[in-house]
Design a protein around this motif. Structure first.
Motif, PDB file in Angstrom:
ATOM      1  N   TYR A   1       8.066 -15.101   1.553  1.00 22.33           N
ATOM      2  CA  TYR A   1       7.362 -13.910   2.097  1.00 22.33           C
ATOM      3  C   TYR A   1       6.299 -13.820   3.053  1.00 22.33           C
ATOM      4  CZ  TYR A   1       3.058 -16.815   0.107  1.00 22.33           C
ATOM      5  OH  TYR A   1       1.791 -17.066  -0.130  1.00 22.33           O
ATOM      6  N   CYS A   2       6.018 -15.427   3.499  1.00 21.17           N
ATOM      7  CA  CYS A   2       5.012 -15.410   4.583  1.00 21.17           C
ATOM      8  C   CYS A   2       5.515 -15.667   5.828  1.00 21.17           C
ATOM      9  CB  CYS A   2       4.828 -16.483   5.242  1.00 21.17           C
ATOM     10  SG  CYS A   2       3.542 -16.993   3.406  1.00 21.17           S
ATOM     11  N   LYS A   3       6.990 -14.920   5.958  1.00 22.82           N
ATOM     12  CA  LYS A   3       7.568 -14.712   6.880  1.00 22.82           C
ATOM     13  C   LYS A   3       7.846 -13.095   7.062  1.00 22.82           C
ATOM     14  CE  LYS A   3       8.383 -18.776   8.852  1.00 22.82           C
ATOM     15  NZ  LYS A   3       8.836 -19.815   8.022  1.00 22.82           N
ATOM     16  N   ASP A   4       7.716 -12.353   5.966  1.00 26.54           N
ATOM     17  CA  ASP A   4       8.649 -10.601   5.827  1.00 26.54           C
ATOM     18  C   ASP A   4       7.388  -9.993   5.428  1.00 26.54           C
ATOM     19  OD1 ASP A   4       9.379  -8.798   4.637  1.00 26.54           O
ATOM     20  OD2 ASP A   4      10.245  -9.321   2.419  1.00 26.54           O
ATOM     21  N   VAL A   5       7.560  -9.953   7.620  1.00 25.16           N
ATOM     22  CA  VAL A   5       6.278  -9.082   7.961  1.00 25.16           C
ATOM     23  C   VAL A   5       6.350  -7.136   7.635  1.00 25.16           C
ATOM     24  CG1 VAL A   5       5.767 -10.243  10.248  1.00 25.16           C
ATOM     25  CG2 VAL A   5       7.806  -8.642  10.083  1.00 25.16           C
ATOM     26  N   ALA A   6       7.683  -7.155   7.252  1.00 24.85           N
ATOM     27  CA  ALA A   6       8.295  -5.932   7.014  1.00 24.85           C
ATOM     28  C   ALA A   6       8.600  -5.293   6.049  1.00 24.85           C
ATOM     29  CB  ALA A   6       9.870  -5.926   6.862  1.00 24.85           C
ATOM     30  N   ARG A   7       7.160  -5.771   5.168  1.00 25.63           N
ATOM     31  CA  ARG A   7       7.022  -6.093   3.350  1.00 25.63           C
ATOM     32  C   ARG A   7       6.123  -6.348   3.490  1.00 25.63           C
ATOM     33  NH1 ARG A   7       7.450 -10.631  -0.786  1.00 25.63           N
ATOM     34  NH2 ARG A   7       6.852  -9.650  -3.075  1.00 25.63           N
ATOM     35  N   PHE A   8       4.630  -6.703   4.237  1.00 25.78           N
ATOM     36  CA  PHE A   8       3.381  -6.798   4.469  1.00 25.78           C
ATOM     37  C   PHE A   8       2.803  -6.139   5.684  1.00 25.78           C
ATOM     38  CE2 PHE A   8       4.184 -10.186   1.833  1.00 25.78           C
ATOM     39  CZ  PHE A   8       4.325 -10.096  -0.056  1.00 25.78           C
ATOM     40  N   THR A   9       1.482  -4.942   5.484  1.00 24.59           N
ATOM     41  CA  THR A   9       1.255  -5.076   6.830  1.00 24.59           C
ATOM     42  C   THR A   9       0.127  -5.364   7.234  1.00 24.59           C
ATOM     43  OG1 THR A   9       0.390  -3.334   5.365  1.00 24.59           O
ATOM     44  CG2 THR A   9       1.718  -2.010   6.527  1.00 24.59           C
ATOM     45  N   GLU A  10      -0.533  -6.679   6.126  1.00 25.82           N
ATOM     46  CA  GLU A  10      -1.064  -7.334   6.507  1.00 25.82           C
ATOM     47  C   GLU A  10       0.298  -8.744   5.754  1.00 25.82           C
ATOM     48  OE1 GLU A  10      -5.528  -8.977   7.444  1.00 25.82           O
ATOM     49  OE2 GLU A  10      -4.901  -6.737   6.616  1.00 25.82           O
ATOM     50  N   LEU A  11      -0.057 -10.308   6.464  1.00 24.64           N
ATOM     51  CA  LEU A  11       0.852 -10.619   5.827  1.00 24.64           C
ATOM     52  C   LEU A  11      -0.722 -11.637   5.064  1.00 24.64           C
ATOM     53  CD1 LEU A  11       2.735 -13.064   8.004  1.00 24.64           C
ATOM     54  CD2 LEU A  11       3.347 -11.939   5.880  1.00 24.64           C
ATOM     55  N   PRO A  12      -0.299 -12.355   3.326  1.00 28.95           N
ATOM     56  CA  PRO A  12      -1.521 -12.554   2.967  1.00 28.95           C
ATOM     57  C   PRO A  12      -2.150 -13.499   3.667  1.00 28.95           C
ATOM     58  CG  PRO A  12       0.192 -11.819   1.216  1.00 28.95           C
ATOM     59  CD  PRO A  12       0.806 -11.941   3.062  1.00 28.95           C
ATOM     60  N   ARG A  13      -3.437 -13.944   3.420  1.00 32.83           N
ATOM     61  CA  ARG A  13      -4.495 -14.771   4.395  1.00 32.83           C
ATOM     62  C   ARG A  13      -4.053 -16.195   3.838  1.00 32.83           C
ATOM     63  NH1 ARG A  13      -7.314 -12.774   7.460  1.00 32.83           N
ATOM     64  NH2 ARG A  13      -8.839 -14.139   7.711  1.00 32.83           N
ATOM     65  N   GLU A  14      -3.081 -16.782   2.833  1.00 35.44           N
ATOM     66  CA  GLU A  14      -3.023 -17.621   2.919  1.00 35.44           C
ATOM     67  C   GLU A  14      -1.979 -18.133   3.523  1.00 35.44           C
ATOM     68  OE1 GLU A  14      -2.488 -16.284   0.042  1.00 35.44           O
ATOM     69  OE2 GLU A  14      -0.344 -15.486  -0.191  1.00 35.44           O
ATOM     70  N   CYS A  15      -0.985 -17.248   4.484  1.00 43.21           N
ATOM     71  CA  CYS A  15      -0.042 -17.321   5.166  1.00 43.21           C
ATOM     72  C   CYS A  15      -0.303 -17.907   6.953  1.00 43.21           C
ATOM     73  CB  CYS A  15       1.139 -16.001   4.900  1.00 43.21           C
ATOM     74  SG  CYS A  15       1.730 -16.031   3.906  1.00 43.21           S
ATOM     75  N   ILE A  16      -1.507 -17.238   6.799  1.00 47.77           N
ATOM     76  CA  ILE A  16      -2.165 -17.722   8.306  1.00 47.77           C
ATOM     77  C   ILE A  16      -3.202 -19.457   8.576  1.00 47.77           C
ATOM     78  CG2 ILE A  16      -3.923 -17.046   9.701  1.00 47.77           C
ATOM     79  CD1 ILE A  16      -3.032 -13.812   8.147  1.00 47.77           C
ATOM     80  N   ASN A  17      -2.418 -19.763   9.474  1.00 46.58           N
ATOM     81  CA  ASN A  17      -2.896 -21.498   9.462  1.00 46.58           C
ATOM     82  C   ASN A  17      -4.259 -21.380   9.638  1.00 46.58           C
ATOM     83  OD1 ASN A  17      -1.087 -22.879   8.258  1.00 46.58           O
ATOM     84  ND2 ASN A  17       0.922 -22.066   9.879  1.00 46.58           N
TER      85      ASN A  17
END
Ligand SMILES: *[C@@H]1O[C@H](CO)[C@@H](O)[C@H](O)[C@H]1NC(C)=O
Ligand SMILES: *[C@@H]1O[C@H](CO)[C@@H](O)[C@H](O)[C@H]1NC(C)=O
Ligand SMILES: *[C@@H]1O[C@H](CO)[C@@H](O)[C@H](O)[C@H]1NC(C)=O
Ligand SMILES: *[C@@H]1O[C@H](CO)[C@@H](O)[C@H](O)[C@H]1NC(C)=O
Ligand SMILES: *[C@@H]1O[C@H](CO)[C@@H](O)[C@H](O)[C@H]1NC(C)=O
Length: 289
Positions: free
Chosen positions: A273-289
């Motif tokens: 899910y952390c790579k699914d930029v088509a699904r999330f307009t903004e990736l969930p916060r825990e995906c951001i290092n």
């Protein structure tokens, strides 16, 4: 901590000591839904799915809920043989209610000869959408394999036969979500999910192959046990109690495990899910290092 297995006749002692034990299924797990689709004998449980019903069981017996926060839970599972398309079998931990926390292993069936996928997910306060999917390096329908959840304040590790397939790190400092304040029961279930599970929902369940049966056995738990009356579950399972899962030696994956995880991610991860930029307009916060 010593391992006692089986120790069902001394269950209450095991509870007091927070010791590991292998439960007699019927002493520790009860049906939550569709008891006639759940068959228990000794240390195993068979779940069946047919046109009438799926099923759910959970860690509960004689008015006792067995609830946990942090630690490790393992189950050996043999998944539905042959044509399992459309079916989902799950081994998970969950608290109650719409704002629940949940840690999931979901096994997505397939037509005969095609591979199962393992979907893992994390819910916090009722929000999920944290899926990863993996193929396996063996056929999970031919024999029993061990699926484990290891969980402390810093990270959750999903393991298959002791090999880490996923780490969900606590990134609360980045604004990420993390389950650490709700006690969860251990659960299993099976249901028809042919609207999405197999090849994106294209392949439907072929009911002429039902009942679909999966077997769970050799459950082990070594975790912080809580009663439903506990108000402050975080305090009850605090680091100051010196649980093994808080020790420096398990604060992160060791080198060997890190290599294993890299190998799994390279060879067997099919969705993150952390790579699914088509699904999330903004990736969930825990995906951001
Ligand atoms: C498990 O439960 C069965 C009855 O359901 C009983 O016959 C058996 O002795 C129990 N085993 C243990 C190890 O307690
Ligand atoms: C569960 O399924 C296995 C394999 O089909 C069978 O050997 C066993 O007797 C079943 N157990 C129960 C309690 O029905
Ligand atoms: C959990 O979600 C509810 C809304 O569903 C919200 O009111 C509450 O503040 C949330 N709790 C935490 C700890 O974030
Ligand atoms: C089922 O098999 C197909 C074809 O090999 C594959 O693309 C798919 O990922 C497999 N698993 C599921 C759950 O659909
Ligand atoms: C369902 O399974 C039966 C028995 O194996 C088979 O004859 C039938 O063609 C299958 N149906 C579909 C839609 O694949």
């Amino acid at each position: 901590m010593a391992q006692h297995c089986p120790l069902t006749s001394l269950m209450s002692l095991a509870m007091l000591l927070n010791a590991a034990f292998c439960a007699n299924f019927s002493d520790f797990f009860q049906p939550l839904w569709a008891p006639d689709h759940i068959a228990t004998e000794g240390d195993h449980i068979n779940l069946s799915l047919d046109t009438v019903s799926g099923n759910v069981w959970f860690s509960y017996n004689l008015d006792d809920f067995y609830l946990y926060l942090f630690g490790k839970a393992s189950m050996q599972i043999k998944l539905v043989e042959g044509d399992s398309a459309g079916t989902v079998t799950a081994f998970y931990m969950s608290s109650e209610g719409p704002n629940r926390d949940e840690l999931d292993f979901e096994y997505l069936g397939n037509v005969s000869g095609e591979p199962y996928l393992v979907q893992t997910n994390v819910y916090v306060n009722g929000s999920g959408n944290r899926e990863q999917r993996h193929s396996l390096w063996f056929d999970p329908t031919l024999d029993f394999h061990t699926y484990s959840l290891f969980w402390n304040r810093r990270y959750i590790v999903f393991l298959v036969n002791g090999i880490p397939i996923r780490v969900f790190a606590n990134k609360e400092e980045n604004g990420g979500i993390y389950p650490k304040s709700q006690a969860m029961s251990i659960r299993g279930s099976m249901w028809n999910a042919d609207d999405w599970a197999t090849q994106g929902g294209r392949v439907k369940t072929n009911w002429s192959h039902s009942p679909f049966v999966a077997t769970f056995r050799s459950f082990e738990i070594d975790a912080c046990e809580l009663s439903p009356e506990t108000d402050d579950v975080e305090a009850e399972c605090a680091v100051s109690r010196h649980f093994w899962w808080d020790k420096p030696s398990v604060r992160e994956l060791n080198r060997h495990q890190s290599h294993q995880l890299k190998w799994v991610r390279r060879k067997h991860m099919v969705y993150d899910y952390c790579k699914d930029v088509a699904r999330f307009t903004e990736l969930p916060r825990e995906c951001i290092n």
